[in-house]
Write a protein that holds these residues in place. Structure first.
Motif, mmCIF file in Angstrom:
data_model
loop_
_atom_site.group_PDB
_atom_site.id
_atom_site.type_symbol
_atom_site.label_atom_id
_atom_site.label_comp_id
_atom_site.label_asym_id
_atom_site.label_seq_id
_atom_site.Cartn_x
_atom_site.Cartn_y
_atom_site.Cartn_z
ATOM 1 N N GLU A 97 0.831 -1.209 0.000
ATOM 2 C CA GLU A 97 0.000 0.000 0.000
ATOM 3 C C GLU A 97 0.865 1.258 0.000
ATOM 4 N N ARG A 100 2.128 1.863 -3.408
ATOM 5 C CA ARG A 100 1.064 2.429 -4.255
ATOM 6 C C ARG A 100 0.796 3.901 -3.957
ATOM 7 N N LYS A 105 -1.578 2.645 -8.621
ATOM 8 C CA LYS A 105 -2.010 1.505 -9.433
ATOM 9 C C LYS A 105 -2.337 1.981 -10.848
#
Length: 171
Positions: A97, A100, A105
């Motif tokens: 996470e 990202r 993404k």
């Protein structure tokens, strides 16, 4: 291009490697490179086992476990999570996470270099975590494995006020 991430559960420290293709050989090359870089003893200490999913990039476990000969000296063991059981390696998802946050993404990795990936991981590994007693993964990893291994891996501690977990880090 794709990333191979290697997560150390006890410290939440993570390594990431940029690969030109998501192939079994690219994963083998990374583990062979790590073995050469840090030496047999440190490799065995850091990687007593590798827990992974059933992706095709891990389709040659013997070559990862035994090195270039594919037989002889066992240097690690490869184990696979059960299909549809991401909870079996859930601790890695927090770091994914954070990746990202920096590389959203859908954004291609094609313009990245390994140096970009190292910079990103230095920031992520320097980010303090409540679950680590407000220490960073870097600091906890250093406590378990020492500074020398971090130097060999190219890891650097980023001061808290300089940590960036946004796309602007890689611009």
């Amino acid at each position: 291009k794709s990333l191979l991430t290697v997560h150390f559960v006890e410290s939440s420290f993570m390594l990431a490697f940029l690969r030109d293709a998501n192939t079994s050989q690219s994963v083998i090359d990374i583990f062979d490179g790590l073995y050469s870089l840090i030496g047999a003893d440190a490799f065995t200490e850091l990687f007593p086992l590798i827990l992974t999913d059933n992706g095709s990039e891990f389709s040659n476990p013997k070559r990862i476990e035994f090195g270039p000969s594919g037989k002889g000296h066992l240097r690690t063991r490869v184990f696979y999570c059960d299909a549809g059981s991401p909870f079996q390696k859930g601790a890695i998802e927090v770091n994914h996470e954070l990746i990202r946050r920096i590389i959203p993404k859908g954004k291609s990795f094609d313009s990245l270099t390994q140096e970009d990936v190292m910079l990103m991981m230095n920031h992520i590994n320097s980010y303090r975590r409540k679950k680590l007693g407000d220490l960073s993964p870097f600091e906890v990893f250093q406590t378990f494995h020492g500074e020398e291994i971090l130097v060999k891996l190219g890891a650097e501690l980023i001061p808290p006020q300089e940590i960036t977990l946004r796309p602007s880090l890689l611009r």
